[in-house]
Design an enzyme around this catalytic site. Structure first.
Site, PDB file in Angstrom:
ATOM      1  N   ASP A   1      36.545  38.099  47.911  1.00 48.47           N
ATOM      2  CA  ASP A   1      37.952  37.717  48.062  1.00 48.47           C
ATOM      3  C   ASP A   1      38.031  36.381  48.799  1.00 48.47           C
ATOM      4  O   ASP A   1      37.028  35.883  49.306  1.00 48.47           O
ATOM      5  CB  ASP A   1      38.656  38.840  48.864  1.00 48.47           C
ATOM      6  CG  ASP A   1      40.147  38.646  48.940  1.00 48.47           C
ATOM      7  OD1 ASP A   1      40.708  37.991  48.046  1.00 48.47           O
ATOM      8  OD2 ASP A   1      40.758  39.153  49.897  1.00 48.47           O
TER       9      ASP A   1
ATOM     10  N   GLU B   1      38.844  30.864  47.245  1.00 40.99           N
ATOM     11  CA  GLU B   1      39.372  29.662  46.573  1.00 40.99           C
ATOM     12  C   GLU B   1      38.722  28.374  47.086  1.00 40.99           C
ATOM     13  O   GLU B   1      38.606  27.440  46.271  1.00 40.99           O
ATOM     14  CB  GLU B   1      40.896  29.605  46.744  1.00 40.99           C
ATOM     15  CG  GLU B   1      41.624  30.713  46.017  1.00 40.99           C
ATOM     16  CD  GLU B   1      41.368  32.113  46.604  1.00 40.99           C
ATOM     17  OE1 GLU B   1      41.238  32.203  47.836  1.00 40.99           O
ATOM     18  OE2 GLU B   1      41.297  33.070  45.828  1.00 40.99           O
TER      19      GLU B   1
ATOM     20  N   ASP C   1      47.156  38.783  44.754  1.00 39.21           N
ATOM     21  CA  ASP C   1      48.232  39.441  45.500  1.00 39.21           C
ATOM     22  C   ASP C   1      49.554  39.423  44.742  1.00 39.21           C
ATOM     23  O   ASP C   1      50.484  38.674  45.067  1.00 39.21           O
ATOM     24  CB  ASP C   1      48.382  38.796  46.876  1.00 39.21           C
ATOM     25  CG  ASP C   1      47.123  38.981  47.712  1.00 39.21           C
ATOM     26  OD1 ASP C   1      46.271  39.798  47.316  1.00 39.21           O
ATOM     27  OD2 ASP C   1      46.990  38.301  48.740  1.00 39.21           O
TER      28      ASP C   1
HETATM   29  C1  GLC Z   1      43.745  39.176  50.320  1.00 40.14           C
HETATM   30  C2  GLC Z   1      43.378  39.955  49.070  1.00 40.14           C
HETATM   31  C3  GLC Z   1      43.799  41.381  49.209  1.00 40.14           C
HETATM   32  C4  GLC Z   1      43.149  41.970  50.456  1.00 40.14           C
HETATM   33  C5  GLC Z   1      43.485  41.146  51.672  1.00 40.14           C
HETATM   34  C6  GLC Z   1      42.732  41.603  52.915  1.00 40.14           C
HETATM   35  O1  GLC Z   1      45.119  39.127  50.469  1.00 40.14           O
HETATM   36  O2  GLC Z   1      43.891  39.356  47.914  1.00 40.14           O
HETATM   37  O3  GLC Z   1      43.443  42.099  48.064  1.00 40.14           O
HETATM   38  O4  GLC Z   1      43.565  43.273  50.628  1.00 40.14           O
HETATM   39  O5  GLC Z   1      43.175  39.785  51.449  1.00 40.14           O
HETATM   40  O6  GLC Z   1      41.380  41.547  52.733  1.00 40.14           O
END
Ligand code: GLC
Length: 836
Positions: A461, A464, A539
């Site tokens: 995650d 980017e 998200d």
């Molecule tokens: C980001 C991710 C989400 C995750 C969060 C905490 O917002 O896209 O899926 O739960 O980070 O890790």
């Protein structure tokens, strides 16, 4: 248009005169982009050329060089360097293959043009002005042509808007816009399926709560498909700088694509079928490897389940409710103060024991791993970790991952040599320079902190990469990556950061568990990401709009080489309702990635949270997903082999049917299942377009002729679903998780077409090891034809070395008012039987 109405809305409170002046300024500003490429310098005419066995290199009057390379009869690469010779270095992280078989081609030359002719394409280079045109080699009709010579920003007019003007010169290409031309693909965009008249930017961005029109999002796939009158071509602009695609947003004559640096470097694919283009695109940028079969299982997540008891509770509850479940995702709170590759000693004191308990219930664990490593110089006098289990030890004084990375020099630095310190979940952090091969290896090996405890998959995650200091990347502008010794900056490397992180993760898992297929899921990516990771759309909002938007997003990702996609079922941000969650599952139960996930502050939305009525319906769909597993796994194999996605827009299967070109509120799974979900509240019927052919209502077996729009009932219990006449859908027994039972019996649901024919080829393998790559799979072809009042079923001799063991096959003809069933033992041999 939308922009103008938005402007009017904003301006409404102002007086008329001010409004008008502001509106004029706004319109002018919107048109600046249209003028931008007009100000670019055009490449000079071709004055001479050389030829080698792969293609031609043209020399232009302005000292520019252009290269056309034939990779395959339907794949030609165009590369240009402006006012200078083409550099010897030619490297892209996206490309998976350069060992193309020599292709037959010939060259013709006239006063005006030089033409490369392959069996499928004529690539015509008009000398002056220099315009490249691609034609069908058989019909000689134009498929795609430059509207202007390729361009670069000689005068610096684009510099002002560029992310980093010092990192490169804007390059662009403009193509003629066909009156009937449609545009598809371009990776992850919060946009409708057909990208015609849209303008887009590619710059991997953390965009929580995005809505339609928000751009850019998390991923960059600078590949699109043009389709005009049934004929398709593809263009992959392989340039990792911030790139721009304008599909006729301001011009009636051209579309253009460009980037803020790097080369004009694109690949032209000729179809005419989109499926063929996707196959070639997969050859070029990599085929998705088979993930473990359990990746198709139902998954549950939230930000975050902790402590370990809570994770056990989720699994227990799933089993208690008789809801199938394969995977639980553990989000950032399992970490010791957000330090990646560690475990919180209070919340997860014994991860091995936890994983063991879950395994007994068939539940696998995927842990999140963000790229931000906590910036933590060791406290004075602190002992560096010597334990064989550093991930379980205390990290407060000395954090082993940080220590190792610093010692090895693997972290990103700024141009001035200072360590780059972005801010992410752990606070001050550092990022790995994944362009360094040794750093990738180190990162991959760190995953033993998970695999040693039985973790089965990794969730990448924030890659980017997100930086809370400045989400646009501004804080990272002068960060230098090794980049094969080129030492380039963020402008070039941002969009490939996630690709390389996922690669490091994937290769690490391969080394750590050579007998298991790695499972990685990523948020960001670049073209080629399918080689290493599955993806989800970040998200999203818990809104009906977001649910509706997810359909064209999945379809577009599938048309961009990413077959394994999904969104957070129920939406991530905001509050769900029982109805919305149920409708969401009526899409999610067929997306390759099916995971319910929720924001940290969000109202819980596990399938049981809104009461029994909704839960019962959700259960029905989750169970159906597991019954459809042999079918889904067969389409997964097709995606792996051919690049044709699992989740498809209708137009992929029916590109000559113009009614399908804009449909993005229906979808198909493989060739055979068509789904028309409900995407609005309180709606209990809808119109469904069925392409030509015969269709069967999945629930009632009612037959419909295609080529028309029908109105169907869709109470909350029912998502309209149709099977293509001519299809055979293989189904397995109901299961709580993948592997709970053998696929015995496999039931083939037969839906004969107008001529009484149907066929399929079932794909099977062990579902978990890489042995399928060495022939350990089985394909069983089934053909059915009408014979008098009955049907003849031929089971072909299985192909491949995988032996699923003895089990039963049963065949059901769905055409009949009373389904007729015949069951046989599958002896692994060809045979024919009759169903009367
Ligand atoms: C980001 C991710 C989400 C995750 C969060 C905490 O917002 O896209 O899926 O739960 O980070 O890790």
């Amino acid at each position: 248009m939308e922009n103008y109405s938005l402007a009017l809305l904003i301006l409404r409170p102002l007086n008329r005169r001010t409004s008008l002046i502001l509106l004029c300024l706004f319109v002018l500003a919107s048109h600046c982009r249209a003028q931008d490429i007009a100000s670019l310098e055009k490449i000079g005419p071709a004055v001479s050329f050389t030829r080698n066995d792969k293609g031609i290199t043209l020399n232009c009057s302005d000292k520019s060089q252009v290269q056309l390379t034939v990779l395959a009869p339907d794949l030609i690469r165009v590369r240009a360097a402006f006012t200078k010779p083409l550099p010897a270095r030619d490297h892209s992280w996206a490309i998976a293959r350069d060992d193309w078989q020599p292709t037959q081609w010939s060259l013709t030359e006239t006063l005006d043009a030089i033409t490369i002719v392959t069996a499928e394409v004529e690539a015509v280079v008009h000398r002056s002005p220099m315009l490249i045109e691609f034609r069908d080699a058989r019909t000689h009709s134009t498929i795609n042509a430059d509207e202007q010579p390729m361009m670069y920003d000689a005068r610096g007019t684009m510099r002002k808007g560029m992310f980093d003007p010092d990192a490169g010169v804007f390059v662009a290409a403009a193509k003629k816009l066909g009156f009937d031309e449609h545009f598809y693909g371009l990776g992850e965009k919060a946009a409708r399926l057909d990208k015609r008249r849209g303008g887009f930017v590619n710059w991997n961005s953390d965009t929580p709560g995005y809505v339609e029109g928000r751009d850019p999002l998390y991923q960059t796939v600078p590949f699109y498909i043009g389709l005009q009158k049934g004929t398709a071509y593809g263009i992959f602009f392989d340039n990792s700088y911030r790139s721009h695609f304008d599909f006729g947003q301001f011009s009636q004559e051209h579309i253009w694509f460009g980037a803020e640096g790097g080369e004009m470097n694109y690949y032209f694919f000729y179809g005419p079928s989109i499926k063929k283009i996707l196959g070639r695109y997969a050859d070029l940028t990599g085929h998705m490897p088979m993930p473990p079969m359990w990746a198709l299982g139902n998954q549950q997540s939230r930000y975050s389940y902790y402590p370990d008891k809570m994770v056990e509770e989720v699994a227990r509850r799933y089993r208690q409710e008789d809801l199938p479940l394969d995977v639980i995702h553990i989000d950032i709170h399992y970490l010791n103060a957000y330090r990646v590759f560690t475990w919180d000693p209070q919340r997860f004191p014994d991860p091995t024991a936890l994983m063991g308990k879950l395994k007994q219930q068939g539940v696998k664990v995927v842990t999140i791993v963000d790229p931000g490593i906590k910036y933590q110089p060791a406290a004075p006098g602190a002992k560096t970790e010597a334990s064989s289990r550093p991930e379980l030890g205390p990290q407060e004084k000395s954090y082993y991952v940080y220590n190792q990375g610093i010692e090895k020099g693997f972290f990103q630095k700024r141009k001035n040599g200072q360590l780059f310190i972005p801010r992410v979940w752990p606070g001050d952090s550092v990022f790995v320079d994944y362009t360094l091969p040794e750093a990738r290896k180190w990162w991959g090996d760190l995953h033993r902190a998970y695999t040693d405890h039985g973790v089965q998959g990794i969730w990448n995650d924030m890659n980017e990469p997100a930086d809370f200091v400045d989400q646009t990347g501004g804080n990272q502008r002068d960060v230098v990556s090794f980049d094969e010794g080129e030492k380039t900056t963020h402008a070039k490397n941002r969009n490939v950061f996630a690709l390389l992180e996922a690669r490091a993760t994937y290769e690490g898992l391969q080394r750590l568990q050579p007998n298991q297929r790695p499972y990685v899921i990523t948020r960001a990516g670049y073209a080629g990401i399918q080689r290493y990771a599955t993806m989800w759309t970040g998200d999203s909002n818990s809104t009906w709009d977001s649910l509706a938007l997810s359909i064209p997003m999945f379809e577009s990702l599938g048309l961009s080489g990413e077959p394994f996609v999904g969104s957070d079922a129920g939406g991530f941000i905001g509050r769900d309702t029982g109805e919305m969650l149920t409708r969401w599952y009526q899409v999610a139960f067929l997306t390759p990635f099916c995971r319910n996930h929720k924001d940290v502050k969000g109202y819980d939305q596990e399938p049981w949270r809104f009461g029994k009525y909704y839960e019962d319906i959700i259960r029905k769909y989750l169970k159906l997903r597991y019954e459809l597993m042999p079918f889904l796994y067969t389409t997964l194999d097709e995606a792996h082999r051919t690049g044709a996605p699992i989740f498809r827009p209708l137009l992929l299967n029916y590109q000559n049917d113009e009614n399908t070109l804009d449909i993005d509120d229906e979808f198909m799974i493989g060739d055979d299942l068509l789904v028309a979900p409900i995407l609005k509240p309180n709606q209990t019927e809808r119109l469904v377009y069925l392409p030509k052919g015969t269709w069967y209502d999945y629930w009632t077996n009612k037959k419909y002729p295609g080529g028309t729009m029908i109105r169907v009932d869709a109470p909350l219990e029912t998502v309209p679903m149709f099977v293509r006449g001519g299809a055979i859908i293989p189904l397995g027994p109901s299961m709580s998780y993948v592997g709970e039972k053998p696929f015995d019996p496999i039931s083939f649901a037969i839906y004969p077409d107008e001529n009484g024919l149907a066929s399929t080829t079932l794909y099977e393998d062990d579902g978990s090891s890489p042995a399928y790559q060495d022939g350990a799979f089985r394909r069983t072809k089934i053909d059915v034809k009408r014979a008098g009042i009955g049907y003849l079923v031929s089971v072909g001799a299985p192909v491949g070395n995988y032996n699923p063991g003895r089990r039963k096959f049963s065949f059901v003809i769905k055409a009949d008012p009373i389904a007729r069933v015949v069951t046989i033992a599958d002896e692994g041999q060809a045979r024919t039987l009759e169903i009367r």
